[in-house]
Design a protein around this motif. Sequence first.
Motif, PDB file in Angstrom:
ATOM      1  N   ILE A 124     -23.500  54.956  33.172  1.00 14.74           N
ATOM      2  CA  ILE A 124     -24.085  55.054  31.838  1.00 14.74           C
ATOM      3  C   ILE A 124     -25.077  56.219  31.837  1.00 14.74           C
ATOM      4  CG2 ILE A 124     -25.559  53.932  30.130  1.00 14.74           C
ATOM      5  CD1 ILE A 124     -22.790  52.697  30.273  1.00 14.74           C
ATOM      6  N   LYS A 125     -24.837  57.193  30.959  1.00 16.90           N
ATOM      7  CA  LYS A 125     -25.722  58.357  30.878  1.00 16.90           C
ATOM      8  C   LYS A 125     -26.854  58.092  29.893  1.00 16.90           C
ATOM      9  CE  LYS A 125     -24.322  62.734  31.108  1.00 16.90           C
ATOM     10  NZ  LYS A 125     -23.545  63.966  30.818  1.00 16.90           N
ATOM     11  N   LEU A 126     -28.056  58.359  30.350  1.00 22.46           N
ATOM     12  CA  LEU A 126     -29.258  58.186  29.541  1.00 22.46           C
ATOM     13  C   LEU A 126     -30.147  59.414  29.717  1.00 22.46           C
ATOM     14  CD1 LEU A 126     -29.953  54.603  30.850  1.00 22.46           C
ATOM     15  CD2 LEU A 126     -29.443  55.068  28.455  1.00 22.46           C
ATOM     16  N   ALA A 127     -30.873  59.779  28.677  1.00 25.90           N
ATOM     17  CA  ALA A 127     -31.828  60.881  28.792  1.00 25.90           C
ATOM     18  C   ALA A 127     -32.983  60.466  29.697  1.00 25.90           C
ATOM     19  CB  ALA A 127     -32.349  61.265  27.410  1.00 25.90           C
ATOM     20  N   SER A 128     -33.526  61.433  30.442  1.00 31.09           N
ATOM     21  CA  SER A 128     -34.598  61.147  31.398  1.00 31.09           C
ATOM     22  C   SER A 128     -35.977  61.122  30.734  1.00 31.09           C
ATOM     23  CB  SER A 128     -34.578  62.170  32.534  1.00 31.09           C
ATOM     24  OG  SER A 128     -33.371  62.122  33.237  1.00 31.09           O
ATOM     25  N   THR A 129     -36.068  60.405  29.622  1.00 29.23           N
ATOM     26  CA  THR A 129     -37.367  60.080  29.021  1.00 29.23           C
ATOM     27  C   THR A 129     -37.940  58.894  29.799  1.00 29.23           C
ATOM     28  OG1 THR A 129     -36.278  58.559  27.513  1.00 29.23           O
ATOM     29  CG2 THR A 129     -36.642  60.817  26.721  1.00 29.23           C
ATOM     30  N   TRP A 130     -39.209  58.578  29.572  1.00 27.72           N
ATOM     31  CA  TRP A 130     -39.779  57.391  30.218  1.00 27.72           C
ATOM     32  C   TRP A 130     -38.984  56.145  29.823  1.00 27.72           C
ATOM     33  CZ3 TRP A 130     -42.668  56.182  34.180  1.00 27.72           C
ATOM     34  CH2 TRP A 130     -43.139  54.865  34.296  1.00 27.72           C
ATOM     35  N   GLU A 131     -38.645  56.059  28.520  1.00 30.53           N
ATOM     36  CA  GLU A 131     -37.901  54.888  28.037  1.00 30.53           C
ATOM     37  C   GLU A 131     -36.499  54.836  28.633  1.00 30.53           C
ATOM     38  OE1 GLU A 131     -41.126  55.957  25.224  1.00 30.53           O
ATOM     39  OE2 GLU A 131     -39.532  57.084  26.211  1.00 30.53           O
ATOM     40  N   GLY A 132     -35.856  55.997  28.752  1.00 27.87           N
ATOM     41  CA  GLY A 132     -34.526  56.045  29.345  1.00 27.87           C
ATOM     42  C   GLY A 132     -34.537  55.615  30.798  1.00 27.87           C
ATOM     43  N   ILE A 133     -35.562  56.049  31.538  1.00 28.81           N
ATOM     44  CA  ILE A 133     -35.669  55.696  32.950  1.00 28.81           C
ATOM     45  C   ILE A 133     -35.922  54.201  33.113  1.00 28.81           C
ATOM     46  CG2 ILE A 133     -37.034  56.058  35.049  1.00 28.81           C
ATOM     47  CD1 ILE A 133     -37.509  58.971  34.010  1.00 28.81           C
ATOM     48  N   GLN A 134     -36.742  53.628  32.242  1.00 26.30           N
ATOM     49  CA  GLN A 134     -37.008  52.184  32.336  1.00 26.30           C
ATOM     50  C   GLN A 134     -35.764  51.370  31.929  1.00 26.30           C
ATOM     51  OE1 GLN A 134     -39.777  51.568  34.024  1.00 26.30           O
ATOM     52  NE2 GLN A 134     -39.876  53.799  33.856  1.00 26.30           N
ATOM     53  N   VAL A 158     -38.687  62.035  40.450  1.00 23.32           N
ATOM     54  CA  VAL A 158     -39.419  61.033  41.233  1.00 23.32           C
ATOM     55  C   VAL A 158     -39.374  59.683  40.527  1.00 23.32           C
ATOM     56  CG1 VAL A 158     -41.693  60.349  42.101  1.00 23.32           C
ATOM     57  CG2 VAL A 158     -40.920  62.717  42.352  1.00 23.32           C
ATOM     58  N   ALA A 159     -39.594  59.681  39.214  1.00 25.05           N
ATOM     59  CA  ALA A 159     -39.566  58.427  38.455  1.00 25.05           C
ATOM     60  C   ALA A 159     -38.186  57.770  38.514  1.00 25.05           C
ATOM     61  CB  ALA A 159     -39.987  58.672  37.012  1.00 25.05           C
ATOM     62  N   CYS A 160     -37.132  58.592  38.467  1.00 22.65           N
ATOM     63  CA  CYS A 160     -35.769  58.056  38.570  1.00 22.65           C
ATOM     64  C   CYS A 160     -35.536  57.421  39.944  1.00 22.65           C
ATOM     65  CB  CYS A 160     -34.742  59.160  38.329  1.00 22.65           C
ATOM     66  SG  CYS A 160     -34.605  59.682  36.608  1.00 22.65           S
ATOM     67  N   GLY A 161     -36.039  58.081  40.969  1.00 20.93           N
ATOM     68  CA  GLY A 161     -35.910  57.522  42.313  1.00 20.93           C
ATOM     69  C   GLY A 161     -36.644  56.201  42.433  1.00 20.93           C
ATOM     70  N   GLU A 162     -37.851  56.137  41.879  1.00 19.92           N
ATOM     71  CA  GLU A 162     -38.626  54.891  41.920  1.00 19.92           C
ATOM     72  C   GLU A 162     -37.944  53.780  41.130  1.00 19.92           C
ATOM     73  OE1 GLU A 162     -43.228  55.694  42.540  1.00 19.92           O
ATOM     74  OE2 GLU A 162     -42.561  56.620  40.672  1.00 19.92           O
ATOM     75  N   ALA A 163     -37.205  54.161  40.077  1.00 25.20           N
ATOM     76  CA  ALA A 163     -36.507  53.173  39.241  1.00 25.20           C
ATOM     77  C   ALA A 163     -35.205  52.696  39.881  1.00 25.20           C
ATOM     78  CB  ALA A 163     -36.219  53.769  37.864  1.00 25.20           C
ATOM     79  N   GLY A 164     -34.796  53.348  40.966  1.00 19.46           N
ATOM     80  CA  GLY A 164     -33.583  52.918  41.653  1.00 19.46           C
ATOM     81  C   GLY A 164     -32.304  53.296  40.937  1.00 19.46           C
TER      82      GLY A 164
END
Length: 316
Positions: A124-134, A158-164
Amino acid sequence: MNQLDQLKAFTTVVADTGNFLQLAQYAPRDATTNPSLILKAVQSPDYAPLLAATVAAHRTEPLEEIVDQVLVRFGLEILKVVPGRVSTEVDARLSFDMAGSIARAHRIIELYEQAGIGRERVLIKLASTWEGIQAAAALEHEGIHCNLTLLFSFCQAVACGEAGVQLISPFVGRIYDWYKKSAGAAWDEAASSGVNDPGVKSVAQIYAYYKKYGIPTEVMGASFRNIGQIQALAGCDLLTISPDLLGQLQALDAPLTRQLSAEMAQGMNLEAHSYNEATFRFALNQDAMATEKLAEGIRLFAVDAGKLDQMIESLR
């Protein structure tokens, strides 16, 4: 051996297209799509009947559900050609809507599963906004894997990595575009190409950081302007490449050297980073290039999503 075959020896090659009729000649493992690529495809005589048939079969459904049917139908056709995964994008107009993004992702996955495709073959493709990452973090927890796109900055990675998240798509070409435009007449193409290309440097930094700290998120370089950028990222986990550039690589026989490796990253002195919402938003704000290109990317995808809506409405 041509350079495309050489590249496949140490990087997974992904086709960046909605044109599934063109895929087989390059034998990519995976394929990615986005609203712009699907819009381009359905305007072709080769694909117009597929769009018309899909709309006809679902014309009484709400528009956004028909859109998802169209996206999934293209994904299903692509999966007949590639042995791996297809990336299907959530509407860019939901880029700041975590709950809306999750709901849309659930529907896309449900449509694939109804067609007999397991979720392990879909990203699933999502934009790398804070909301998208969460949203991606929540989906990954359910076993729905995500591809975080429109990624331009280190803090996003980094945030994407932390989000798994399963995979990120840092945009090489659009970073290059911004720096070239910003420099204007002072831009030196020769000095800013290959490993010195600003987009290449961004992806190399992210790749090294992930490998250094054992972050399993896959790095897939995207949005290439020339084969020099691809050659400079040989060894990256994955590279998603347009058919035109795949053809150029296929036509070259010169030796291709691996540029990135996990072993090289282990020896680098890299500081660990972590972000919460406030520090993420500030770090992104401090990066003018990433701020501008993320906003622009969402706007452009939203425009094309709107055009696809209009095409579908005209067929109902």
